[in-house]
Design a protein around this motif. Structure first.
Motif, PDB file in Angstrom:
ATOM      1  N   ALA A 114       0.900  -1.149  -0.147  1.00 39.69           N
ATOM      2  CA  ALA A 114       0.013   0.178   0.006  1.00 39.69           C
ATOM      3  C   ALA A 114       0.915   1.131  -0.207  1.00 39.69           C
ATOM      4  O   ALA A 114       0.600   2.258  -0.741  1.00 39.69           O
ATOM      5  CB  ALA A 114      -0.890  -0.042   1.231  1.00 39.69           C
ATOM      6  N   ASP A 166      -9.666  -5.767 -13.473  1.00 40.51           N
ATOM      7  CA  ASP A 166     -10.067  -4.653 -12.701  1.00 40.51           C
ATOM      8  C   ASP A 166     -10.970  -5.337 -11.423  1.00 40.51           C
ATOM      9  O   ASP A 166     -11.257  -4.893 -10.501  1.00 40.51           O
ATOM     10  CB  ASP A 166     -10.772  -3.446 -13.135  1.00 40.51           C
ATOM     11  N   GLN A 167     -11.981  -6.184 -12.055  1.00 37.90           N
ATOM     12  CA  GLN A 167     -12.961  -6.600 -11.171  1.00 37.90           C
ATOM     13  C   GLN A 167     -12.431  -7.874 -10.348  1.00 37.90           C
ATOM     14  O   GLN A 167     -13.302  -8.325  -9.296  1.00 37.90           O
ATOM     15  CB  GLN A 167     -14.008  -7.083 -11.844  1.00 37.90           C
ATOM     16  N   LEU A 168     -11.340  -8.319 -10.434  1.00 38.65           N
ATOM     17  CA  LEU A 168     -10.779  -9.500  -9.479  1.00 38.65           C
ATOM     18  C   LEU A 168      -9.700  -8.762  -8.855  1.00 38.65           C
ATOM     19  O   LEU A 168      -9.691  -8.291  -7.748  1.00 38.65           O
ATOM     20  CB  LEU A 168     -10.161 -10.626 -10.462  1.00 38.65           C
ATOM     21  N   TRP A 169      -8.232  -8.628  -9.374  1.00 35.66           N
ATOM     22  CA  TRP A 169      -7.059  -8.001  -8.690  1.00 35.66           C
ATOM     23  C   TRP A 169      -7.510  -6.538  -8.358  1.00 35.66           C
ATOM     24  O   TRP A 169      -7.075  -6.089  -7.174  1.00 35.66           O
ATOM     25  CB  TRP A 169      -5.962  -8.066  -9.431  1.00 35.66           C
ATOM     26  N   GLY A 170      -8.238  -5.829  -8.971  1.00 32.77           N
ATOM     27  CA  GLY A 170      -8.583  -4.368  -8.440  1.00 32.77           C
ATOM     28  C   GLY A 170      -9.390  -4.405  -7.346  1.00 32.77           C
ATOM     29  O   GLY A 170      -9.244  -3.536  -6.752  1.00 32.77           O
ATOM     30  N   ALA A 171     -10.476  -5.191  -7.522  1.00 35.60           N
ATOM     31  CA  ALA A 171     -11.318  -5.259  -6.123  1.00 35.60           C
ATOM     32  C   ALA A 171     -10.553  -5.745  -4.789  1.00 35.60           C
ATOM     33  O   ALA A 171     -10.519  -5.196  -3.881  1.00 35.60           O
ATOM     34  CB  ALA A 171     -12.490  -6.448  -6.505  1.00 35.60           C
ATOM     35  N   TYR A 173      -7.189  -5.084  -4.507  1.00 33.00           N
ATOM     36  CA  TYR A 173      -6.645  -3.761  -4.241  1.00 33.00           C
ATOM     37  C   TYR A 173      -7.409  -2.704  -3.604  1.00 33.00           C
ATOM     38  O   TYR A 173      -7.023  -1.990  -2.522  1.00 33.00           O
ATOM     39  CB  TYR A 173      -5.925  -3.087  -5.202  1.00 33.00           C
ATOM     40  N   HIS A 174      -8.704  -2.781  -3.907  1.00 28.96           N
ATOM     41  CA  HIS A 174      -9.748  -1.743  -3.364  1.00 28.96           C
ATOM     42  C   HIS A 174      -9.733  -1.955  -1.838  1.00 28.96           C
ATOM     43  O   HIS A 174      -9.660  -0.940  -0.981  1.00 28.96           O
ATOM     44  CB  HIS A 174     -11.134  -1.727  -3.901  1.00 28.96           C
ATOM     45  N   ARG A 175      -9.710  -3.301  -1.422  1.00 29.78           N
ATOM     46  CA  ARG A 175     -10.003  -3.491   0.054  1.00 29.78           C
ATOM     47  C   ARG A 175      -8.648  -3.275   0.872  1.00 29.78           C
ATOM     48  O   ARG A 175      -8.534  -2.993   2.031  1.00 29.78           O
ATOM     49  CB  ARG A 175     -10.225  -4.858   0.534  1.00 29.78           C
ATOM     50  N   LEU A 177      -6.465  -0.690  -0.013  1.00 28.67           N
ATOM     51  CA  LEU A 177      -5.850   0.709  -0.121  1.00 28.67           C
ATOM     52  C   LEU A 177      -7.239   1.635   0.360  1.00 28.67           C
ATOM     53  O   LEU A 177      -6.928   2.766   0.998  1.00 28.67           O
ATOM     54  CB  LEU A 177      -5.851   1.341  -1.687  1.00 28.67           C
ATOM     55  N   LEU A 178      -8.470   1.177   0.475  1.00 30.74           N
ATOM     56  CA  LEU A 178      -9.481   1.787   1.096  1.00 30.74           C
ATOM     57  C   LEU A 178     -10.367   0.785   1.749  1.00 30.74           C
ATOM     58  O   LEU A 178     -11.472   0.590   1.804  1.00 30.74           O
ATOM     59  CB  LEU A 178     -10.523   2.505   0.191  1.00 30.74           C
ATOM     60  N   PRO A 179      -9.653   0.583   2.977  1.00 29.53           N
ATOM     61  CA  PRO A 179      -9.715  -0.828   3.885  1.00 29.53           C
ATOM     62  C   PRO A 179     -11.484  -0.549   4.522  1.00 29.53           C
ATOM     63  O   PRO A 179     -11.596   0.648   5.080  1.00 29.53           O
ATOM     64  CB  PRO A 179      -8.950  -0.696   4.864  1.00 29.53           C
ATOM     65  N   GLN A 181     -13.645  -3.608   4.666  1.00 27.06           N
ATOM     66  CA  GLN A 181     -14.007  -5.013   4.695  1.00 27.06           C
ATOM     67  C   GLN A 181     -12.795  -5.836   4.590  1.00 27.06           C
ATOM     68  O   GLN A 181     -11.792  -5.678   4.122  1.00 27.06           O
ATOM     69  CB  GLN A 181     -14.908  -5.477   3.553  1.00 27.06           C
TER      70      GLN A 181
END
Lengths: 208, 208
Positions: A114, A166-171, A173-175, A177-179, A181
């Motif tokens: 991160a 984006d819908q697998l690895w990006g998802a 990364y989303h958790r 970087l913007l924790p 869940q």
């Protein structure tokens, strides 16, 4: 794209054999990856890596345009095997395997990773290095595996493969970087189930 | 959770009417949002915001635990209407509408937003403020809309709604923070098609 090709070292010095250049490159990447994971991307300098790897700083200047580029190259190399995309012929199982490894890695080294991504925002050179030496190559490897699955009839022809990335690895990364869940195995299962089964009801008629 | 409730200002001073407190809060959030978008999250201080909003610095200290908290509160408020989740009764159309607005916003203000998220990595206070004052609330609003769609039979019962958030908005953030592919209207269409139609072939039997 074979990774073996991408890993060839830069121009060799006269009188030095190929093996020597590969050794130097390997030692450098190992030292850079260790420093990166221990101290973060901002602590990484050509001097520190050269000292740790026992190689000349001039070599690093010749092979990498910046410490950032070296950092991401090292990061890519360090996790290349760990994050390899398996191909057992069953794309859903293979994606689950790979994503579980990725999630485990983030649960161990998430704050460093991160930090790397965070540092790349607002630092154009670092962003460029991250894009060239990590993101573009990782995406290409993922799309390559997805393309084989599409050709094998396991992904429908109209599905957009870049968007799946984006819908697998990006998802994931989303958790990171913007924790909000947790990054769990169940999350990986949901990612794949949502995407492969679709989130619409089974019969399209019941949707309206 | 009604947003009107969440936006109630903190404790009021005796002798001050409710309107006055709301005015102060509004002026503060507006000033903070303007400063944030103009100069980035690290430039934001209670002093600057107080001066710009014409309010006392003490008020800001009372209402927000840190400039970071104020920044994300301001950011959330500034884009609350822009990023509202519409409900026309057709969830796929509503998601497409909202995601197009989000993508347009990122194409305009992406570098500031990426800078905010980047700054939150490796800064525990900022990360906490981002989580509390932005991420958690935005996720709740998204899940609320998805839950209505699920109850209306437009999303199947077993689909994981929190994961859908990561596979729509998280996927968009992925292209912002690890750029490699463009943030376009076509991308939004792919996000929704991949997820609602699913990426597996139409007949489950043909998948193997």
């Amino acid at each position: 794209m074979e990774r073996a090709d991408a890993e060839k070292p830069g121009p060799l010095k006269p009188g030095r054999g190929r093996r020597r250049a590969e050794d130097v490159r390997h030692a450098t990447l190992t030292a850079a990856a260790e420093l990166l994971l221990a101290e973060g991307v901002h602590a990484l300098s050509f001097s520190k890596v050269a000292a740790r790897a026992g190689v000349s700083k001039m070599t690093l200047y010749k092979w990498w345009p910046s410490p950032g580029a070296l950092a991401f190259d090292a990061y890519f190399s360090a996790f290349q095997e760990t994050l390899a995309f398996p191909d057992t012929g069953d794309v859903q199982r293979d994606l689950a395997t790979q994503l579980r490894v990725f999630v485990n890695l983030l649960n161990r080294n998430g704050s460093v990773i991160a930090g790397i991504i965070g540092a790349a925002q607002g630092d154009a050179d670092l962003a460029q290095a991250l894009s060239t030496h990590y993101v573009t190559q990782r995406r290409a490897l993922a799309v390559e595996r997805l393309t084989r699955a599409q050709r094998a009839g396991q992904i429908r022809g109209e599905a957009d493969l870049e968007t799946i990335v984006d819908q697998l690895w990006g998802a994931v990364y989303h958790r990171l970087l913007l924790p909000a869940q947790p990054l769990t195995t169940e999350f990986v299962d949901h990612l794949i189930a949502n995407l492969f089964r679709g989130v619409a009801p089974a019969s399209p008629d019941s949707a309206m």
